[in-house]
Scaffold this motif. Sequence first.
Motif, PDB file in Angstrom:
ATOM      1  N   VAL A 259       0.837  -1.200   0.000  1.00  0.00           N
ATOM      2  CA  VAL A 259       0.000   0.000   0.000  1.00  0.00           C
ATOM      3  C   VAL A 259       0.873   1.251   0.000  1.00  0.00           C
ATOM      4  O   VAL A 259       1.739   1.411   0.853  1.00  0.00           O
ATOM      5  N   ILE A 260       0.645   2.130  -0.982  1.00  0.00           N
ATOM      6  CA  ILE A 260       1.181   3.488  -0.946  1.00  0.00           C
ATOM      7  C   ILE A 260       0.014   4.382  -0.533  1.00  0.00           C
ATOM      8  O   ILE A 260      -0.942   4.556  -1.288  1.00  0.00           O
ATOM      9  N   GLU A 261       0.083   4.907   0.681  1.00  0.00           N
ATOM     10  CA  GLU A 261      -1.040   5.641   1.251  1.00  0.00           C
ATOM     11  C   GLU A 261      -1.307   6.912   0.444  1.00  0.00           C
ATOM     12  O   GLU A 261      -0.385   7.636   0.086  1.00  0.00           O
ATOM     13  N   ASP A 262      -2.585   7.166   0.141  1.00  0.00           N
ATOM     14  CA  ASP A 262      -2.920   8.224  -0.815  1.00  0.00           C
ATOM     15  C   ASP A 262      -2.604   9.627  -0.310  1.00  0.00           C
ATOM     16  O   ASP A 262      -2.312  10.518  -1.099  1.00  0.00           O
ATOM     17  N   ALA A 263      -2.644   9.858   0.989  1.00  0.00           N
ATOM     18  CA  ALA A 263      -2.434  11.205   1.521  1.00  0.00           C
ATOM     19  C   ALA A 263      -0.975  11.505   1.815  1.00  0.00           C
ATOM     20  O   ALA A 263      -0.520  12.644   1.614  1.00  0.00           O
ATOM     21  N   THR A 264      -0.215  10.511   2.291  1.00  0.00           N
ATOM     22  CA  THR A 264       1.163  10.761   2.746  1.00  0.00           C
ATOM     23  C   THR A 264       2.220  10.022   1.941  1.00  0.00           C
ATOM     24  O   THR A 264       3.404  10.230   2.170  1.00  0.00           O
ATOM     25  N   PHE A 265       1.824   9.139   1.049  1.00  0.00           N
ATOM     26  CA  PHE A 265       2.733   8.311   0.252  1.00  0.00           C
ATOM     27  C   PHE A 265       3.584   7.385   1.123  1.00  0.00           C
ATOM     28  O   PHE A 265       4.653   6.923   0.708  1.00  0.00           O
ATOM     29  N   GLU A 266       3.098   7.072   2.293  1.00  0.00           N
ATOM     30  CA  GLU A 266       3.784   6.082   3.128  1.00  0.00           C
ATOM     31  C   GLU A 266       3.665   4.708   2.476  1.00  0.00           C
ATOM     32  O   GLU A 266       2.595   4.324   2.000  1.00  0.00           O
ATOM     33  N   TYR A 267       4.770   3.968   2.482  1.00  0.00           N
ATOM     34  CA  TYR A 267       4.802   2.639   1.871  1.00  0.00           C
ATOM     35  C   TYR A 267       4.713   1.604   2.989  1.00  0.00           C
ATOM     36  O   TYR A 267       5.583   1.515   3.849  1.00  0.00           O
ATOM     37  N   THR A 268       3.651   0.812   2.990  1.00  0.00           N
ATOM     38  CA  THR A 268       3.449  -0.200   4.026  1.00  0.00           C
ATOM     39  C   THR A 268       2.994  -1.504   3.400  1.00  0.00           C
ATOM     40  O   THR A 268       2.479  -1.536   2.283  1.00  0.00           O
ATOM     41  N   ALA A 269       3.156  -2.589   4.143  1.00  0.00           N
ATOM     42  CA  ALA A 269       2.742  -3.910   3.670  1.00  0.00           C
ATOM     43  C   ALA A 269       1.242  -4.078   3.848  1.00  0.00           C
ATOM     44  O   ALA A 269       0.679  -3.719   4.882  1.00  0.00           O
ATOM     45  N   GLN A 270       0.604  -4.595   2.821  1.00  0.00           N
ATOM     46  CA  GLN A 270      -0.785  -4.996   2.952  1.00  0.00           C
ATOM     47  C   GLN A 270      -0.831  -6.338   3.673  1.00  0.00           C
ATOM     48  O   GLN A 270       0.147  -7.082   3.712  1.00  0.00           O
ATOM     49  N   ASP A 271      -1.972  -6.653   4.269  1.00  0.00           N
ATOM     50  CA  ASP A 271      -2.136  -7.954   4.922  1.00  0.00           C
ATOM     51  C   ASP A 271      -1.798  -9.061   3.935  1.00  0.00           C
ATOM     52  O   ASP A 271      -2.381  -9.159   2.863  1.00  0.00           O
ATOM     53  N   GLU A 272      -0.821  -9.901   4.301  1.00  0.00           N
ATOM     54  CA  GLU A 272      -0.358 -10.933   3.376  1.00  0.00           C
ATOM     55  C   GLU A 272      -1.096 -12.257   3.559  1.00  0.00           C
ATOM     56  O   GLU A 272      -0.878 -13.192   2.795  1.00  0.00           O
ATOM     57  N   GLY A 273      -1.931 -12.341   4.564  1.00  0.00           N
ATOM     58  CA  GLY A 273      -2.588 -13.617   4.826  1.00  0.00           C
ATOM     59  C   GLY A 273      -3.901 -13.751   4.118  1.00  0.00           C
ATOM     60  O   GLY A 273      -4.931 -13.968   4.761  1.00  0.00           O
ATOM     61  N   ALA A 274      -3.938 -13.596   2.809  1.00  0.00           N
ATOM     62  CA  ALA A 274      -5.213 -13.641   2.108  1.00  0.00           C
ATOM     63  C   ALA A 274      -5.040 -14.092   0.668  1.00  0.00           C
ATOM     64  O   ALA A 274      -3.974 -13.946   0.079  1.00  0.00           O
ATOM     65  N   ARG A 275      -6.123 -14.684   0.115  1.00  0.00           N
ATOM     66  CA  ARG A 275      -6.182 -15.068  -1.294  1.00  0.00           C
ATOM     67  C   ARG A 275      -7.361 -14.343  -1.931  1.00  0.00           C
ATOM     68  O   ARG A 275      -8.321 -14.001  -1.264  1.00  0.00           O
ATOM     69  N   GLY A 276      -7.275 -14.127  -3.225  1.00  0.00           N
ATOM     70  CA  GLY A 276      -8.315 -13.393  -3.930  1.00  0.00           C
ATOM     71  C   GLY A 276      -9.596 -14.199  -4.086  1.00  0.00           C
ATOM     72  O   GLY A 276      -9.560 -15.422  -4.241  1.00  0.00           O
ATOM     73  N   ALA A 277     -10.722 -13.506  -4.062  1.00  0.00           N
ATOM     74  CA  ALA A 277     -12.022 -14.172  -4.208  1.00  0.00           C
ATOM     75  C   ALA A 277     -13.043 -13.143  -4.692  1.00  0.00           C
ATOM     76  O   ALA A 277     -12.681 -12.090  -5.209  1.00  0.00           O
TER      77      ALA A 277
END
Length: 597
Positions: A259-277
Motif C-alpha cells: 500500500v502506498i497511502e494516498d495522503a502521505t505516500f507512506e509505503y506499508t505492507a498490505q495484509d499478506e494472509g489472504a487469497r483473492g475471491a
Amino acid sequence: MRYTNYKNIIRLLIFLIAGVVIFLLVNQWIYIREALHGKEIELLQKTPFFQQNSKRVLKDWHDAEAMARDAARSGLGEHGKPAYITNLSKRKLERELRKKNGFNALLSDMISVNRSLPDIRDQGCQKLKYFADLPTVSIIIPFYNEHFSALVRSLHSIINRTPPELIKEIILVDDFSDVANLKKPLDEYVEQHFPKVEIIRFRKRQGLIAARLAGAVKAVADVLVFMDAHVEANYNWLPPLLHEIVLNKRTAVCPMIDVIEDATFEYTAQDEGARGAFDWILDYKRLPLLESDKKNRTKPFENPIMAGGLFAISREWFWKLDGYDEGLDIWGGEQYELSFKIWMCGGRLLDVPCSRVGHIFRSDDWTGVSEDRKEDYLHKNYKRVAEVWMDDYKYYLYKHARGIYEKIDAGDLTKQLALREKLHCKSFKWFIENVAFDLVKIYPPRGTADFAYGQVRSVGAPELCLDTLGRPDYRVIKVNECEPTSIFPSFRQDWSLSEDHDLRMRGEEYCLQTANRKPNSKVLLYDCSYGNKDQLWYYNRRHKWLVYGGKRHLCLEAHPASKYVVVNRCRTNFPLMQWDFANVNDTLLDSYFETMP
C-alpha cells in the motif's frame, strides 16, 4: 580357497556400492521431504536431482550496489516514510489536486521520482536464488489522465529495481488522455530517460481492457507483465515471478501488492494472509491464507482470483487463452474472466511473497473518471463472464442483482464458448470445489444456507410445481406447469426451506402458511415472521413430505384438477402428498431440529 576369497571380495564390493547408493538416495529423499515441508526453493536448489534435470544455473539477482545507494538517501518520503506538506498556502491546491486524482498529487510532485523504499520482504527472500537464464519481459502499462509525477515514478522504480537484461521493452498505452503534460512533455521525458519505453496512443477512449490488449499485441518478449500507472516496484521484484513461469509456463503469477497511502505516500505492507475471491455481486473479496501456506512466508501460494492490476504471464499462454474477451468494455470483470480461464483450462495462478510492488490506493471520496458509455458496461461485462464461465452458478449472481441482468444483452459469445470447448476447460463447479473451496462458506450466495431450494415438484403430478402465479402478496398458492430450469427457475417457482425453518419465496420475505391450520386448509403467502410457528415447515426425506407447523400430522397436498394446494393429515405412500425439491442439503437437514428456534 582362492576362488572363495575372490567371491567374498566381490560380494563385499557389491554391498559397499549398494550402501553408498542407498545413502545417496535416502539423503536425496530427505532433501525433497524437507522441501515439501516449506523450504521449497532453497532446498530444492541444492539437490543434484533438481539441478541436473533443470540444467539451469541459479543466481542471486539482487543489485547490492543499488540497494546500498538507496539506503544512503535522505529527503521527503525517502524509505517510504510518510510525508506532509507544511506550507499552509498550498493547502487549497493540495485539496483540489487530491480530489481530482484520488491521491495527494501535489505531494507526489515534491517527492523524488527515484525515491528509496523499505525492503519489507521476509528475510528468507534475501537468501533465495533464481534461474540465471530467466526470460525477457514486455511490461505493459495503460494510463488515462494519470498524474505526471506518479506515472514517471512508476517507470523510474521499474528501471531502477529490475535487471536491465530482463526488460525487452516497456509499453505505455495512452487511452486518449486529454492532459497536456501527458502529450509532448511525456514524449520528451521518455526519450531523455527511458530508451526502452514506447508509447502507444489511442485516438478515442477505449478503456483499460482494450489498452492491455493493444500492449499485448505489440509485445515481443517471452513474458507479459501488466502493471498499473501508479506503482513503485520494490527490490528484486521480477526474478521470483519469472522463476515460477519457467517451472511451469501455464502459471500466471502476481506480486504481493503493498500500500502506498494516498495522503502521505507512506509505503506499508498490505495484509499478506489472504487469497483473492469474490462475492455474489462480483465485488473483489479475500479469503484466509491456508494453514499449509503459513509455514513458509517465502513460498508462492495458490490464489483463486487475481486482483487484476499487476501480474505476469507467458505470452504463449496468454494468447492460447485468447487474451481478454474483446467484448469486455472499459474495465470490470476482466480479472475474473482471466482467473477462471487460467484455472479451468489447465493452468494455475500464484501469489509470490518475495515479489513486492507498491500501489497507490485512491481515496474513498475519489469520484473516478468519467466515461462516455451510455449503457451499463460493467454489468454487461459481468454477464459475459458469467454466461461463458460460471455455468449454473451464474444464477446466484443474477438472483443477488434483483433483475439487473434480465435487461442486459451480453452480446455475441460464440467465440468465447468455442474457446472453452476447444481447450477442454473444466466446469465452474470444479473451480468452486477444488480451487476456491472455502469461498461459498465465507461468502455464501443467497440460498446456500437453506435446507432445500429450487423448484418444488409434485411426485403425484410431476408436470406440476409449486407456483405463486406471479402474485406474492397474501395470495393463495397453487401448482402450475413446471418451468424447464429446476434449480434456478423464475421467482414464482423458486422456493427455499430457509435457515429460519420457513418455506419462502427464495431470497424474499414472503412465507407459506395456512389461514387456520386445519385439515384441507389452503396455503397462502404472508410476510415472513421469524419464529412464527404458523410458518414452520419440515421436509421429510423418507416420505417426501412437506410437514407443516412444526408438527408431523399435517402435510402439503396437491390437487391437480383445481391446482390448489392444501394441508391434510399426512398419509404414507400417497403420491399427491409427496414433493421433490430441486436441491436438498442433507448435511444441514440432518441438524434441522437441533437448530429450531
